[in-house]
Design a protein around this motif. Sequence first.
Motif, PDB file in Angstrom:
ATOM      1  N   HIS A  56       0.787  -1.242   0.000  1.00  0.00           N
ATOM      2  CA  HIS A  56       0.000   0.000   0.000  1.00  0.00           C
ATOM      3  C   HIS A  56       0.815   1.286   0.000  1.00  0.00           C
ATOM      4  N   ASP A  63      -0.529   3.889   2.359  1.00  0.00           N
ATOM      5  CA  ASP A  63       0.119   3.767   3.665  1.00  0.00           C
ATOM      6  C   ASP A  63       1.464   4.482   3.511  1.00  0.00           C
ATOM      7  N   ARG A 111      -2.512   2.862  -4.414  1.00  0.00           N
ATOM      8  CA  ARG A 111      -3.625   1.997  -3.995  1.00  0.00           C
ATOM      9  C   ARG A 111      -4.943   2.334  -4.682  1.00  0.00           C
ATOM     10  N   HIS A 149       2.435  -2.328   6.764  1.00  0.00           N
ATOM     11  CA  HIS A 149       1.348  -1.379   6.531  1.00  0.00           C
ATOM     12  C   HIS A 149       1.487  -0.163   7.438  1.00  0.00           C
ATOM     13  N   GLY A 150       0.646   0.843   7.161  1.00  0.00           N
ATOM     14  CA  GLY A 150       0.580   2.015   8.031  1.00  0.00           C
ATOM     15  C   GLY A 150      -0.849   2.215   8.498  1.00  0.00           C
ATOM     16  N   GLU A 161       1.188  -3.168  11.383  1.00  0.00           N
ATOM     17  CA  GLU A 161       0.569  -1.876  11.053  1.00  0.00           C
ATOM     18  C   GLU A 161       1.280  -0.795  11.863  1.00  0.00           C
TER      19      GLU A 161
END
Length: 288
Positions: free
Chosen positions: A49, A78, A111, A160-161, A244
């Motif tokens: 992402h 992200d 994304r 991910h973020g 995350e």
Amino acid sequence: MCRFIGLAAKLILLACCCPLISTMAYAEEPPPLVYKQAGTLPIILSAPHGGKLEVTGVPARAGEEQAKGAGKFVLTRDTGTEELAHALSVAIEKRWGKGKKPYVVISRAHRKYLDPNRPAQMAYEDPDAKPVYDDYHNALAGYCKVVQKQFRQGLLLDLHGQGTAANTVYRGTQNGKTVTLLRERYGETAHVGGTSLLGLLKTRGWTVFPDPFGGPEHTGYLGGYIVQTYGGNRGLGIDAVQLEFGQEYRTAESREKTVTILADALADYSTRYLDSPPARKSADEAAR
Ligand SMILES: [Zn+2]
């Protein structure tokens, strides 16, 4: 003589233009939208992402399938996770030794055009985005097979973020399902104890969730399609963990510290659970 001078002038002109022509040809080539790196360690990094690039000729997704209730629909990036994945690969090589690299798959596409962390029918709307999606998953599946064959075990980290808590890193394993092999081979403490991945990160100063590590994972960050597809419950012989990252871990200023700590925790993890200890000690360990 004149003819000779004319020919020489043409040759000089051609020589001058060639770099320009080749640069123009290069500039017109579309950039590769999936970054792939074959590695030498039983560690696979995935970042679906973080990409910024346009997929030429493909409009942004409208989310019609998702609007019918098929699932969460997100178009935003992200931020910082593409860079984080590259930096982590470098930090791992630094920690293990030259030539010791993880496998890496990064989507460079934004994304809004496709989401590699969704099943194909929900990942893209324009068929021209399919080759990018397929490239991402063919690379991940291929790397998982190579790692499984060579090492009989492995760890996929899906990076991910999240925007819920800037100082926190959330673990997503579908509450343990995507690390089934780890739990079977080394017991529950390998997943929820002080020497689990979260334990090794908390010891090094990170705020992690869940904490206690055996508590229920956050329902928004349980672990998506990638860890569910390649994780320990699907027969590929790989354990998979979604991480995350809060904003504080993935800014340009904090990135180096994040990957140094994560590589150090992974070195400890690998010695315990992957039979793949680093060749070198960290500066901290060497000084002890
Ligand atoms: Zn994400």
